[in-house]
Write a protein that holds these residues in place. Structure first.
Motif, PDB file in Angstrom:
ATOM      1  N   ILE A 294       8.794  -1.601   1.966  1.00  6.42           N
ATOM      2  CA  ILE A 294       7.727  -0.982   2.761  1.00  6.42           C
ATOM      3  C   ILE A 294       6.992   0.037   1.897  1.00  6.42           C
ATOM      4  O   ILE A 294       7.633   0.816   1.191  1.00  6.42           O
ATOM      5  CB  ILE A 294       8.295  -0.228   3.974  1.00  6.42           C
ATOM      6  CG1 ILE A 294       9.054  -1.168   4.889  1.00  6.42           C
ATOM      7  CG2 ILE A 294       7.170   0.436   4.753  1.00  6.42           C
ATOM      8  CD1 ILE A 294       9.543  -0.466   6.140  1.00  6.42           C
ATOM      9  N   VAL A 295       5.682   0.026   1.960  1.00  7.62           N
ATOM     10  CA  VAL A 295       4.871   1.052   1.314  1.00  7.62           C
ATOM     11  C   VAL A 295       4.082   1.754   2.408  1.00  7.62           C
ATOM     12  O   VAL A 295       3.459   1.096   3.236  1.00  7.62           O
ATOM     13  CB  VAL A 295       3.900   0.426   0.288  1.00  7.62           C
ATOM     14  CG1 VAL A 295       2.982   1.492  -0.288  1.00  7.62           C
ATOM     15  CG2 VAL A 295       4.672  -0.286  -0.804  1.00  7.62           C
ATOM     16  N   VAL A 296       4.128   3.078   2.410  1.00 11.94           N
ATOM     17  CA  VAL A 296       3.410   3.860   3.419  1.00 11.94           C
ATOM     18  C   VAL A 296       2.319   4.661   2.721  1.00 11.94           C
ATOM     19  O   VAL A 296       2.583   5.381   1.754  1.00 11.94           O
ATOM     20  CB  VAL A 296       4.364   4.826   4.163  1.00 11.94           C
ATOM     21  CG1 VAL A 296       3.611   5.597   5.247  1.00 11.94           C
ATOM     22  CG2 VAL A 296       5.533   4.054   4.775  1.00 11.94           C
ATOM     23  N   GLN A 297       1.097   4.543   3.223  1.00  6.62           N
ATOM     24  CA  GLN A 297      -0.029   5.203   2.569  1.00  6.62           C
ATOM     25  C   GLN A 297      -0.999   5.722   3.615  1.00  6.62           C
ATOM     26  O   GLN A 297      -1.060   5.211   4.732  1.00  6.62           O
ATOM     27  CB  GLN A 297      -0.754   4.183   1.676  1.00  6.62           C
ATOM     28  CG  GLN A 297      -1.939   4.754   0.917  1.00  6.62           C
ATOM     29  CD  GLN A 297      -2.440   3.823  -0.171  1.00  6.62           C
ATOM     30  OE1 GLN A 297      -2.163   2.614  -0.149  1.00  6.62           O
ATOM     31  NE2 GLN A 297      -3.153   4.378  -1.123  1.00  6.62           N
ATOM     32  N   THR A 298      -1.757   6.734   3.235  1.00  6.87           N
ATOM     33  CA  THR A 298      -2.844   7.207   4.077  1.00  6.87           C
ATOM     34  C   THR A 298      -4.098   7.281   3.212  1.00  6.87           C
ATOM     35  O   THR A 298      -4.002   7.270   1.991  1.00  6.87           O
ATOM     36  CB  THR A 298      -2.498   8.565   4.724  1.00  6.87           C
ATOM     37  OG1 THR A 298      -3.451   8.865   5.747  1.00  6.87           O
ATOM     38  CG2 THR A 298      -2.501   9.684   3.695  1.00  6.87           C
TER      39      THR A 298
ATOM     40  N   ASP B 206      -0.682  -0.673  11.299  1.00  5.41           N
ATOM     41  CA  ASP B 206      -1.575   0.478  11.366  1.00  5.41           C
ATOM     42  C   ASP B 206      -0.964   1.520  12.282  1.00  5.41           C
ATOM     43  O   ASP B 206      -0.519   1.192  13.382  1.00  5.41           O
ATOM     44  CB  ASP B 206      -2.928   0.073  11.956  1.00  5.41           C
ATOM     45  CG  ASP B 206      -3.693  -0.841  11.029  1.00  5.41           C
ATOM     46  OD1 ASP B 206      -4.471  -1.670  11.534  1.00  5.41           O
ATOM     47  OD2 ASP B 206      -3.517  -0.725   9.814  1.00  5.41           O
ATOM     48  N   VAL B 207      -0.966   2.761  11.834  1.00  3.16           N
ATOM     49  CA  VAL B 207      -0.536   3.849  12.709  1.00  3.16           C
ATOM     50  C   VAL B 207      -1.685   4.843  12.779  1.00  3.16           C
ATOM     51  O   VAL B 207      -2.067   5.413  11.761  1.00  3.16           O
ATOM     52  CB  VAL B 207       0.732   4.552  12.182  1.00  3.16           C
ATOM     53  CG1 VAL B 207       1.260   5.530  13.223  1.00  3.16           C
ATOM     54  CG2 VAL B 207       1.806   3.536  11.811  1.00  3.16           C
ATOM     55  N   GLY B 208      -2.221   5.025  13.936  1.00  5.86           N
ATOM     56  CA  GLY B 208      -3.389   5.890  14.081  1.00  5.86           C
ATOM     57  C   GLY B 208      -3.013   7.277  14.554  1.00  5.86           C
ATOM     58  O   GLY B 208      -1.859   7.555  14.855  1.00  5.86           O
ATOM     59  N   GLY B 209      -4.015   8.122  14.615  1.00  6.93           N
ATOM     60  CA  GLY B 209      -3.839   9.436  15.230  1.00  6.93           C
ATOM     61  C   GLY B 209      -3.640  10.575  14.274  1.00  6.93           C
ATOM     62  O   GLY B 209      -3.389  11.709  14.699  1.00  6.93           O
TER      63      GLY B 209
ATOM     64  N   PRO C 190      -6.584  -6.082   8.770  1.00 10.58           N
ATOM     65  CA  PRO C 190      -7.207  -4.927   8.122  1.00 10.58           C
ATOM     66  C   PRO C 190      -7.927  -5.333   6.835  1.00 10.58           C
ATOM     67  O   PRO C 190      -7.807  -6.467   6.382  1.00 10.58           O
ATOM     68  CB  PRO C 190      -6.006  -4.028   7.799  1.00 10.58           C
ATOM     69  CG  PRO C 190      -4.886  -4.993   7.586  1.00 10.58           C
ATOM     70  CD  PRO C 190      -5.136  -6.136   8.527  1.00 10.58           C
ATOM     71  N   HIS C 191      -8.643  -4.385   6.235  1.00 13.02           N
ATOM     72  CA  HIS C 191      -9.382  -4.668   4.999  1.00 13.02           C
ATOM     73  C   HIS C 191      -8.477  -5.172   3.897  1.00 13.02           C
ATOM     74  O   HIS C 191      -8.905  -5.957   3.057  1.00 13.02           O
ATOM     75  CB  HIS C 191     -10.041  -3.390   4.466  1.00 13.02           C
ATOM     76  CG  HIS C 191     -11.052  -2.804   5.371  1.00 13.02           C
ATOM     77  ND1 HIS C 191     -12.029  -3.557   5.968  1.00 13.02           N
ATOM     78  CD2 HIS C 191     -11.251  -1.526   5.765  1.00 13.02           C
ATOM     79  CE1 HIS C 191     -12.767  -2.760   6.697  1.00 13.02           C
ATOM     80  NE2 HIS C 191     -12.332  -1.538   6.596  1.00 13.02           N
ATOM     81  N   SER C 192      -7.233  -4.697   3.888  1.00 10.04           N
ATOM     82  CA  SER C 192      -6.351  -5.082   2.791  1.00 10.04           C
ATOM     83  C   SER C 192      -6.079  -6.588   2.804  1.00 10.04           C
ATOM     84  O   SER C 192      -5.746  -7.172   1.781  1.00 10.04           O
ATOM     85  CB  SER C 192      -5.030  -4.300   2.863  1.00 10.04           C
ATOM     86  OG  SER C 192      -4.500  -4.350   4.179  1.00 10.04           O
TER      87      SER C 192
ATOM     88  N   VAL D 137       2.244  -0.130   5.454  1.00 10.78           N
ATOM     89  CA  VAL D 137       2.022   0.693   6.637  1.00 10.78           C
ATOM     90  C   VAL D 137       0.907   1.683   6.321  1.00 10.78           C
ATOM     91  O   VAL D 137       1.037   2.480   5.383  1.00 10.78           O
ATOM     92  CB  VAL D 137       3.320   1.463   7.025  1.00 10.78           C
ATOM     93  CG1 VAL D 137       3.061   2.383   8.215  1.00 10.78           C
ATOM     94  CG2 VAL D 137       4.432   0.471   7.347  1.00 10.78           C
ATOM     95  N   PHE D 138      -0.154   1.621   7.077  1.00 11.45           N
ATOM     96  CA  PHE D 138      -1.297   2.486   6.800  1.00 11.45           C
ATOM     97  C   PHE D 138      -1.424   3.536   7.885  1.00 11.45           C
ATOM     98  O   PHE D 138      -1.552   3.216   9.059  1.00 11.45           O
ATOM     99  CB  PHE D 138      -2.590   1.668   6.705  1.00 11.45           C
ATOM    100  CG  PHE D 138      -3.619   2.322   5.845  1.00 11.45           C
ATOM    101  CD1 PHE D 138      -4.354   3.402   6.324  1.00 11.45           C
ATOM    102  CD2 PHE D 138      -3.839   1.876   4.559  1.00 11.45           C
ATOM    103  CE1 PHE D 138      -5.290   4.018   5.510  1.00 11.45           C
ATOM    104  CE2 PHE D 138      -4.785   2.488   3.740  1.00 11.45           C
ATOM    105  CZ  PHE D 138      -5.508   3.556   4.215  1.00 11.45           C
ATOM    106  N   LEU D 139      -1.350   4.797   7.478  1.00 10.75           N
ATOM    107  CA  LEU D 139      -1.499   5.906   8.418  1.00 10.75           C
ATOM    108  C   LEU D 139      -2.982   6.249   8.478  1.00 10.75           C
ATOM    109  O   LEU D 139      -3.535   6.810   7.531  1.00 10.75           O
ATOM    110  CB  LEU D 139      -0.692   7.116   7.941  1.00 10.75           C
ATOM    111  CG  LEU D 139       0.775   6.821   7.581  1.00 10.75           C
ATOM    112  CD1 LEU D 139       1.479   8.090   7.101  1.00 10.75           C
ATOM    113  CD2 LEU D 139       1.523   6.225   8.766  1.00 10.75           C
ATOM    114  N   ARG D 140      -3.620   5.892   9.566  1.00 10.55           N
ATOM    115  CA  ARG D 140      -5.075   6.002   9.634  1.00 10.55           C
ATOM    116  C   ARG D 140      -5.511   7.341  10.201  1.00 10.55           C
ATOM    117  O   ARG D 140      -5.029   7.781  11.239  1.00 10.55           O
ATOM    118  CB  ARG D 140      -5.637   4.856  10.489  1.00 10.55           C
ATOM    119  CG  ARG D 140      -5.256   3.506   9.897  1.00 10.55           C
ATOM    120  CD  ARG D 140      -6.209   2.378  10.227  1.00 10.55           C
ATOM    121  NE  ARG D 140      -5.757   1.142   9.589  1.00 10.55           N
ATOM    122  CZ  ARG D 140      -6.149   0.735   8.383  1.00 10.55           C
ATOM    123  NH1 ARG D 140      -7.028   1.443   7.714  1.00 10.55           N
ATOM    124  NH2 ARG D 140      -5.666  -0.381   7.867  1.00 10.55           N
ATOM    125  N   GLY D 141      -6.444   7.964   9.506  1.00 11.30           N
ATOM    126  CA  GLY D 141      -6.941   9.254   9.963  1.00 11.30           C
ATOM    127  C   GLY D 141      -6.684  10.355   8.968  1.00 11.30           C
ATOM    128  O   GLY D 141      -7.172  11.479   9.132  1.00 11.30           O
TER     129      GLY D 141
END
Lengths: 446, 603
Positions: free
Chosen positions: A348-352, A301-304, A196-198, A58-62
């Motif tokens: 699950i891995v969560v990263q920003t 992807d989670v944006g914002g 995504p790039h990953s 899970v990628f926290l974008r921004g």
């Protein structure tokens, strides 16, 4: 910096491996598909299906403000620093309004969770916690510090601090070293409009979003001729050439997605997924995991999170809503997997891409920083506190950022190795221009 | 040779008998840009003669009247507002602005213009070649405002200005342009140099990674049998003073056949100090203009491809130092092979025969100083026996850009893709199109690494790419289909204009197969009237006819079935859906299916 020729040769090697891999499995699939029109993948051995593990990234974008999710509390120097440098985004245990106080977490560390993240709090505070929080994650080498969203996201997702423009993402390399379900039509899903790039360089990735998006993975999504269109495509691409095999795989993927009744999915364990983007995407992934189609990797992807202006940590503000929705979605997913008996097979891995600065800016928001916490969640996770939170004294905050203390690659490699069984975690990240020596972290149970 | 034949109108000399499959007497009067199939046939009496005439015309684009395209672009001045403006004007207005849309505007306008030009230009080979060079000199255009705000100039002054011209001139223009200076970091390469640009200009733009000799020492690199610069007649390469006492072109000098890392570092040193004007003031952002800054130029002599012998004397002016390097690279035989190979990959097959690569390289080298060097090279490839060899047809899969553009050309698309496409009250057609199209994986000018979009079959065979590409084509057939003035693909209009009376199902299918594929095999695609569907002579014909009639024995169909031959379909029913037949949707679904076929998506 661009990769050297030897790095590109590494890419080329992986390219041959993954393409051979892809074509070999597609040929198997094509053979199996030859005489059946399917809704799901063919009847697969329950034994091998049970051994398949899924990594959800899970990628926290921004660039999430880590200090607003994992909040320094108490009377220690770091908490005092934090509280003295935040105004509108300042959270404290002695807030006169209880709903604004950080949530209390076990484990004896002076940190609390954002008040809206109740689901994650409950998971963390269990006796056998499935949630690990890792402090201070980022790029260790100051020469590779990068506060450009584009650069940092790419470097993190390719797994190469300081390097960009490889043709394979870290998850593609992970997939090469992963046990694949024989006959699986595809083993990677991106819950996004494009991978995504990953997952760069993994051609069989299916990208499909949750909610109403599940009908979008189809050549003719709203068409009245959808069935005969698919049938016609299958006859047009009935040969044995490379394009035919690729088209058959694509059509098989369409069949898997359109043959899965996402609307009728019933989460296990009494889990309730709210109707939010992140929850719908995680529910989509949960559906595919439980359908046992051989999913090895899923990305969300989670944006914002780029909260320069009016960050809104309270009262249903921007950050508040993001934290609430993320927590609710992750908790629902874990509860669902647990209830269905899949929690040991999924992580699950969560990263920003990076965190945000300690001092609030002039617009009730925060600007780009460096380190941020990571979350790892799953049945094989040994929950608790990991990593090392750096001192927030001004002498220790480069450019007012939280200083990275943990190399993000160690977190990812540990998750790939210990939680989902990758056979060569060091190879995931080590390359001549961006060397890496694997040193497993402790957030896992045997 | 372009993005596929345009098929908008047919000039027929007489009405077609209803019982006849279309023959080729109806294409003889085809007009370029309206009926390319017919036009091509009008160029001569043999295939060789026609091909040569077509290639020679296309390689002389200024003599191809493209006023219709020009009028299209001129009809929407606000949508293409930056295309004709100087670099400095737009850069000064936009490159340092905080508003994202302001900075991005030139890039967005060029992106839409690229589609409009590719779909509507009669100079098809030129547009194809422009697309090739954009990938060869790839830049990730969203990387920086310095790039997006100068993109109109990059496209026009570097790529389009030189696409058929001289490679050295294009290389030099690319090296001096703010977009490339920024993308590969040469704008900040100083005395402690940054090797990024030098590495890529050698590895990707000129000699190619296939000529990399690794970490070897310059002296250990094999030398070319003869100095490739001897006899060229270039004054700078002939000047002993520049070469530090021995002219670079001196026949006694040995030039390396391959490059090593040392050459990269030396080249980087020669290119230090190259800058663009970034002098922001209160009201403007600098002009982006090139200049060379001596204060940031690495001093001393350098040796590039010289096998340890110096090639650039000390104290060459910063601008000349780098330029000599670019000349040496551009005129090197390895570069000829590298560029020739890539052109052959684009035009013939992923792994083209060495014979045509060698022939193209020889032409490229022969015309190194010519102003139409690239045109000559293309001519060698396009008139080669390898290009004409039927065994090599269908070897390329169409990447998404080529696929959708050729689909639009084959179905008479009349839409002008443009920024701010707001005449549709419900939504911006161009924006909606791009959000579908970009999902297939080839958003224009957004490839991140300098190597450009891959040009191999395997890269574009991912499930996602294929499904999203099919879906984009389907979207095109559906968009605003109900409104004559707005439909993106005038499928119903072409059908009614070219079929008389009430056609049978077979006639509709035969028409569209011949129309899109540009020919009909002997006996037609589906066979003469009365042929059983299962006995159709071609797989594509059978699939298309089966879809259109919805006859699938033993399997469910989506709509009511209809015989192939016995019953004509009322024209009015093709125009507007009614009953259980939905002929209009079915017709568009037929066209989509043909455009999805391996016959159409390979070339």
């Amino acid at each position: 910096m661009n990769p050297t020729s030897s790095d590109l040769r590494l890419d080329a090697l992986l390219d041959r491996i993954s393409r051979r891999h892809f074509l070999r499995n597609s040929a198997l699939a094509a053979g199996a598909m030859a005489t059946t029109s399917i809704a799901f993948s063919p009847d697969l051995s329950a034994q091998s299906a049970n051994s398949i593990r899924t990594l959800v990234y899970v990628f926290l974008r921004g660039a999430m403000d880590g200090l607003s999710l994992v909040v320094p509390t108490g009377s220690g120097a770091d908490a005092v620093q934090y509280r003295s440098r935040r105004i509108a985004t300042r959270m404290a245990m002695d807030d006169s309004t209880p709903a604004r106080r950080p949530l209390v977490l076990n484990g004896g560390q002076p940190f609390g969770l954002h008040p809206a993240a109740t689901g994650l709090r409950d998971l963390f505070n269990r006796a056998q916690s499935p949630l690990a929080i890792i402090h201070g994650v980022g790029h260790l080498d100051p020469a590779t510090y990068n506060r450009s969203h584009f650069d940092a996201q790419e470097q993190v997702e390719l797994g190469t601090p300081g390097l960009q423009a490889l043709s394979h993402g870290w998850l593609s390399r992970h997939l090469v070293g992963t046990t694949r379900l024989p006959g699986a039509i595809f083993n990677a899903v991106a819950a996004a409009s494009m991978p995504p790039h990953s997952l760069r360089g993994w051609p069989e990735t299916v990208s499909v979003t949750g909610g109403s998006g599940t009908s979008g993975f189809h050549p003719d999504p709203s068409g009245s001729y959808a069935t005969t269109h698919l049938r016609a495509l299958r006859t047009l691409y009935a040969g044995t050439g490379d394009l035919d095999i690729a088209a058959q795989s694509a059509l098989d993927a369409v069949n898997v997605i359109s043959g899965t009744n996402f609307a009728a999915y019933v989460p296990a364990g009494g889990a309730v997924y709210p109707n939010t983007g992140v929850a719908n995407n995680l529910k989509l992934i949960a559906t595919l995991v439980r359908a046992q189609i051989g999913l090895n990797v899923a990305t969300v992807d989670v944006g914002g999170w780029d909260t320069h202006n009016n960050q809104g940590v309270f009262d249903n503000g921007g950050f508040f809503t993001l934290a609430r929705d993320l927590s609710a979605a992750l908790s629902a997913f874990h509860q669902d997997m647990e209830g269905a008996g899949f929690h040991q097979r999924v992580a699950i891995v969560v990263q920003t891409e990076f965190g945000r600065q300690v001092t609030e800016n002039a617009s009730a928001g925060t600007d780009h920083g460096l380190a941020a916490p990571m979350l790892v969640l799953g049945g094989k996770v040994k929950g608790g506190w990991y990593g090392q939170f750096p001192s927030l004294a001004p002498s220790n905050t480069p450019g007012d950022a939280v200083k990275p203390m943990v190399d993000f690659r160690q977190v990812l490699a540990t998750a790939a190795d210990k939680l989902v069984g990758n056979s060569d975690p060091e190879a995931l990240f080590h390359t001549a221009s961006s060397p890496f020596t694997y040193s497993p972290m402790g957030f896992w149970n045997p | 040779m372009g993005f596929g034949p345009a098929r908008r109108k047919k000039k027929s000399t007489r009405a077609a008998p209803l019982d006849q499959v279309f023959g080729d007497e109806f294409e003889i009067l085809g007009v370029l840009g309206e009926d390319d199939v017919g036009y091509f046939r009008s160029l001569g009496s043999t295939d060789d003669a026609r091909l040569q005439a077509y290639v020679d015309q296309q390689l002389d684009p200024s003599n191809i009247d493209d006023s219709a395209l020009m009028a299209r672009l001129a009809a929407w001045p606000a949508s293409f507002s930056t295309l004709n403006q100087p670099l400095g004007t737009v850069f000064a207005q936009r490159s340092c602005q905080s508003d994202y849309d302001t900075r991005m505007r030139p890039l967005r306008e060029v992106e839409k213009a690229a589609f409009t030009r590719a779909v509507h230009s009669r100079r098809q080979l030129f547009e194809l070649t422009v697309d090739f060079w954009h990938n060869h000199f790839n830049i990730y255009a969203e990387l920086s405002a310095r790039i997006s705000a100068s993109w109109h100039s990059w496209d026009r002054d570097v790529i389009r200005a030189h696409a058929f011209g001289n490679f050295y001139q294009m290389l030099l223009a690319s090296a001096r342009h703010v977009a490339m200076l920024h993308y590969l970091d040469n704008y900040r390469s100083s005395i402690a140099f940054n090797e990024n640009y030098a590495r890529e200009v050698i590895e990707l733009h000129t000699l190619g990674a296939e000529h990399y000799h690794g970490l070897g020492q310059p002296l250990g690199v094999p030398a070319l049998a003869a100095n490739p610069y001897t006899g060229l007649g270039d004054a700078e390469l002939d000047d002993p003073n520049i070469g530090g006492g021995l002219a670079i072109s001196d026949p006694t000098r040995q030039i390396a056949a391959f490059y090593v890392d040392n050459d990269v570092y030396e080249a980087a040193r020669t290119l230090t100090g190259w800058r663009y004007d970034n002098a922001n003031t209160t009201n403007a952002c600098g002009t982006g203009a090139f200049h060379a800054d001596t204060n940031h130029h690495a001093p001393g002599q350098k040796s590039v491809l010289g096998r340890g012998v110096l090639t650039h004397r000390s104290d060459l002016p910063a601008e000349d130092d780098g330029r000599i390097t670019l000349k040496m690279l551009a005129y090197h035989p390895a570069t000829a092979r590298h560029v020739a190979r890539k052109l052959c990959q684009r035009l013939i097959a992923d792994e083209p025969p060495e014979s045509v690569v060698e022939a193209a390289a020889a032409t490229f080298l022969q015309y190194r100083l010519a102003s139409n060097q690239i045109a000559h090279t293309l001519r060698t490839i396009l008139l080669s026996p390898e290009f004409k060899d039927p065994a090599l047809w269908g070897k390329k899969t169409k990447r998404p850009f080529e696929a959708v553009v050729s689909a639009m050309r084959a179905t008479g698309c009349n839409h002008t893709f443009r920024q701010d496409d707001s005449t549709n009250p419900s939504s911006d057609t161009t924006s909606s199109f791009l959000s579908e199209y970009n999902g297939a994986g080839q958003p224009l000018f957004r490839w991140r690494s300098p190597d450009g979009y891959p040009d191999t079959r395997s890269f574009w065979q991912g499930s996602n790419t294929m499904v999203r590409l099919w879906r984009t084509i389907d979207w095109l057939t559906d968009r605003d289909a109900a409104t004559a003035s707005m439909r993106v693909l005038p499928i119903i209009d072409l059908t009614l204009a070219n079929l008389q009376g009430d056609p049978t199902a077979r006639q509709v299918v035969e028409f569209w197969l011949e129309w899109i594929m540009g020919f009909a095999p002997d006996g037609g695609w589906t066979g003469p009237p009365g042929t059983a569907i299962a006995s159709a002579p071609t797989a594509l014909g059978e699939a298309a006819l089966r879809f259109f009639t919805q006859i699938y024995p033993g399997e469910p169909s989506d709509r009511t079935i209809w015989p192939a031959d016995d019953m004509p379909i009322a024209r009015s029913a093709l125009e507007v859906n009614s009953g259980g037949y939905d002929w209009n949707t079915r017709l568009r679904g037929l066209v989509a299916l043909i455009l999805w076929s391996p016959n159409f998506l390979q070339r």
